[in-house]
Write a protein that holds these residues in place. Structure first.
Motif, mmCIF file in Angstrom:
data_model
loop_
_atom_site.group_PDB
_atom_site.id
_atom_site.type_symbol
_atom_site.label_atom_id
_atom_site.label_comp_id
_atom_site.label_asym_id
_atom_site.label_seq_id
_atom_site.Cartn_x
_atom_site.Cartn_y
_atom_site.Cartn_z
ATOM 1 N N LEU A 283 87.403 46.172 35.577
ATOM 2 C CA LEU A 283 86.997 45.772 34.228
ATOM 3 C C LEU A 283 85.785 44.847 34.272
ATOM 4 O O LEU A 283 84.908 44.919 33.401
ATOM 5 C CB LEU A 283 88.168 45.098 33.520
ATOM 6 C CG LEU A 283 88.001 44.790 32.022
ATOM 7 C CD1 LEU A 283 87.597 46.039 31.252
ATOM 8 C CD2 LEU A 283 89.294 44.216 31.457
ATOM 9 N N SER A 284 85.718 43.972 35.279
ATOM 10 C CA SER A 284 84.556 43.080 35.415
ATOM 11 C C SER A 284 83.273 43.881 35.584
ATOM 12 O O SER A 284 82.239 43.560 34.983
ATOM 13 C CB SER A 284 84.753 42.142 36.610
ATOM 14 O OG SER A 284 85.868 41.306 36.428
ATOM 15 N N LYS A 285 83.327 44.937 36.401
ATOM 16 C CA LYS A 285 82.143 45.758 36.618
ATOM 17 C C LYS A 285 81.754 46.507 35.340
ATOM 18 O O LYS A 285 80.565 46.640 35.022
ATOM 19 C CB LYS A 285 82.397 46.751 37.755
ATOM 20 C CG LYS A 285 82.511 46.099 39.124
ATOM 21 C CD LYS A 285 82.775 47.124 40.205
ATOM 22 C CE LYS A 285 82.875 46.470 41.587
ATOM 23 N NZ LYS A 285 83.170 47.467 42.647
ATOM 24 N N ILE A 286 82.756 47.000 34.605
ATOM 25 C CA ILE A 286 82.468 47.731 33.368
ATOM 26 C C ILE A 286 81.814 46.809 32.337
ATOM 27 O O ILE A 286 80.798 47.152 31.723
ATOM 28 C CB ILE A 286 83.757 48.357 32.796
ATOM 29 C CG1 ILE A 286 84.275 49.458 33.730
ATOM 30 C CG2 ILE A 286 83.505 48.937 31.404
ATOM 31 C CD1 ILE A 286 85.632 50.007 33.336
ATOM 32 N N VAL A 287 82.389 45.623 32.145
ATOM 33 C CA VAL A 287 81.831 44.687 31.159
ATOM 34 C C VAL A 287 80.424 44.261 31.562
ATOM 35 O O VAL A 287 79.550 44.097 30.707
ATOM 36 C CB VAL A 287 82.754 43.458 31.005
ATOM 37 C CG1 VAL A 287 82.107 42.415 30.105
ATOM 38 C CG2 VAL A 287 84.101 43.869 30.427
ATOM 39 N N SER A 288 80.183 44.081 32.867
ATOM 40 C CA SER A 288 78.842 43.672 33.319
ATOM 41 C C SER A 288 77.783 44.707 32.949
ATOM 42 O O SER A 288 76.622 44.357 32.727
ATOM 43 C CB SER A 288 78.850 43.440 34.828
ATOM 44 O OG SER A 288 79.030 44.658 35.531
ATOM 45 N N ARG A 289 78.195 45.975 32.862
ATOM 46 C CA ARG A 289 77.240 47.018 32.477
ATOM 47 C C ARG A 289 76.952 46.991 30.971
ATOM 48 O O ARG A 289 75.959 47.554 30.514
ATOM 49 C CB ARG A 289 77.762 48.399 32.883
ATOM 50 C CG ARG A 289 77.818 48.610 34.387
ATOM 51 C CD ARG A 289 77.971 50.082 34.722
ATOM 52 N NE ARG A 289 79.279 50.600 34.380
ATOM 53 C CZ ARG A 289 80.310 50.649 35.223
ATOM 54 N NH1 ARG A 289 80.156 50.183 36.460
ATOM 55 N NH2 ARG A 289 81.476 51.140 34.849
ATOM 56 N N HIS A 290 77.848 46.362 30.199
ATOM 57 C CA HIS A 290 77.686 46.304 28.748
ATOM 58 C C HIS A 290 77.419 44.880 28.270
ATOM 59 O O HIS A 290 77.563 44.604 27.080
ATOM 60 C CB HIS A 290 78.946 46.832 28.053
ATOM 61 C CG HIS A 290 79.240 48.282 28.311
ATOM 62 N ND1 HIS A 290 78.763 49.303 27.524
ATOM 63 C CD2 HIS A 290 79.955 48.886 29.309
ATOM 64 C CE1 HIS A 290 79.174 50.466 27.993
ATOM 65 N NE2 HIS A 290 79.903 50.243 29.076
#
Length: 449
Positions: A283-290
């Motif tokens: 989830l951290s990686k996904i949010v960092s992309r957004h």
């Protein structure tokens, strides 16, 4: 045994992800350093104003260069600061110092005037060390030493003593920057190894509690626009509670949820902990992309693909405030409670914010639906997991009613008081809880118009 080994193997990557988030915080300190050096240069220019040389002009140009760098880098940092970008920014800061020294040499003032600019290397290297990347510190120090050495030879002054100081400082910073990561990994691995060696269920439970805290924010968090209080209790038999706050360009995103693990009884708690750690990393990686333009449904779409592959259903709530509106997605989780207390009232009005769609990780066809509701400043939002009422009832509907009744009963208190009273009243007696329990209360803070 296998799960403990898996946790140990995954810890370095999880620590790396946490330190990557720290890079963004360190950039804020770097901005302060740039402003400080710009102001110092302006003071030096004022001090040298009546000097017949062009020293004041060089100091003013040096200050302007720092200010321009500060504004440009701050604008870039709003979109997120990766480790690679942080390295380039550090080398650019050092280049600014090289240019300042070279300007004094060009005008024939160095080393009588302007030699103090050498000291600017040290705060820049110190900021590099706070990013916890030993390689960055070493490369930055080499670049600083090579640049200063060449400038000193150009000026015809021996650089050896100052180069030695730079080398010694770089060594200390490099060793210090790598220690936090090593210590975090070492402490976590040692805790897991202790549980493995002792084989005692109680000790295992205590270690799991400590590890779980690595993936949750502090009990009290104050961020732009929100203030939150939380309380979490780790279960002795099953777990999977998840709570995290992600900072984005549009304000923080709060996530509360419960990850389901399908397995046998043996090692279920440890397997759940490993899955929660992996969920946090994903989830951290996904949010960092957004992070620049966050979209709750798009974030859940990407997370849904990852969890469907692992067959790990995840009921959760994602919430974010924009102006006086609350944007949220409730993916199969328990309904939230919106508390609104009018001026002078002793208790708050209560409104249930219902489920908007199915859980994450159940089907690739799931459509996530965002809901928007008015949410004035100073209103409260209560989020929780099913462990919060597990000791009171096994019935979901009755449990929701119990939590909502308690939230209204204790709504006259402060955020922390409300959070702790709801949690504690949901856990009567002295027996340890079997399932994870989490309660989070968030107050919408007034913002400057």
């Amino acid at each position: 045994m296998f799960v403990l080994k898996q946790l140990q193997d995954n810890l370095p990557d999880q620590v790396e992800t946490a330190l990557a988030e720290h890079v963004r915080v360190a950039e804020g300190w770097a901005t302060t350093v740039r402003l400080w050096m710009a102001l110092t240069s302006l003071v030096a220019a004022y001090w040298m104003w009546d000097h017949p040389s062009k020293a004041k002009n060089v100091y003013v140009a040096f200050a302007i260069l720092w200010l321009v760098t500060m504004f440009v880098v701050s604008a870039m940092a709003r979109k997120g600061v990766s480790a690679g970008l942080a390295g380039k920014i550090t080398l650019f800061d050092l280049t600014v110092i090289h240019l300042g020294l070279a300007a004094f040499v060009h005008h024939g003032l160095f080393p009588k005037i302007g030699a103090g600019i050498f000291l600017c290397y040290f705060p820049v290297l110190a900021v590099a060390a706070t990013r916890y990347r030993a390689t960055l510190v070493i490369l930055s120090a080499l670049y600083a030493m090579i640049g200063y050495g060449l400038i000193s030879y150009w000026a015809g002054t021996p650089p050896w003593f100052r180069l030695s100081l730079l080398g010694a400082t770089a060594f200390v910073f490099a060793m210090g920057s790598r220690k936090p990561k090593d210590l975090m990994v070492s402490v976590a691995k040692n805790a897991l190894q202790t549980a493995f060696d002792l084989g005692a269920k109680q000790r295992e439970f205590e270690v799991i509690q400590q590890v779980h805290q690595l993936f949750m924010p502090p009990a009290l968090v104050e961020m732009p626009g929100v203030f939150s209080a939380s309380k979490h209790g780790a279960g002795t038999e099953s777990g999977g509670d998840y709570y995290q706050i992600f900072e984005t360009a549009r304000g923080p995103i709060i996530v509360v949820g419960d990850l389901s693990i399908t397995s046998g009884k043996t090692g279920k708690k440890l397997e759940a902990m490993s899955a929660v750690a992996e969920l946090n990393q994903t989830l951290s990686k996904i949010v960092s992309r957004h992070v620049a333009e966050p979209n709750l449904t798009k974030i859940l779409d990407e997370l849904n693909v990852a969890l469907c592959e692992k067959r790990h259903p995840f009921t959760c709530v994602l919430a974010q405030w924009q102006a006086d509106k609350l944007h949220y997605v409730n993916a199969g989780h328990l309904p939230m409670v919106h508390l609104n207390k009018p001026q002078g009232a002793t208790t708050a009005g209560r409104e249930q914010l219902p489920v908007t769609c199915g859980a994450v990780g159940e089907s690739t066809e799931t459509k996530f639906v965002e809901s928007v509701v008015p949410f004035p400043a100073r209103d409260l939002l209560l989020m929780y997991t099913d462990g919060a009422f597990a000791k009171l009832t096994d019935d979901r509907g009755k449990g929701i009613a119990e939590i909502e009744a308690m939230s209204e009963r204790f709504s006259g208190g402060e955020v922390t008081t409300l959070c702790h009273r709801v949690f504690d009243c949901g856990q009567p007696g002295y027996e340890q809880i079997k399932d994870d329990a989490t309660v989070v209360v968030i107050r919408r803070q007034p913002t400057a118009s």
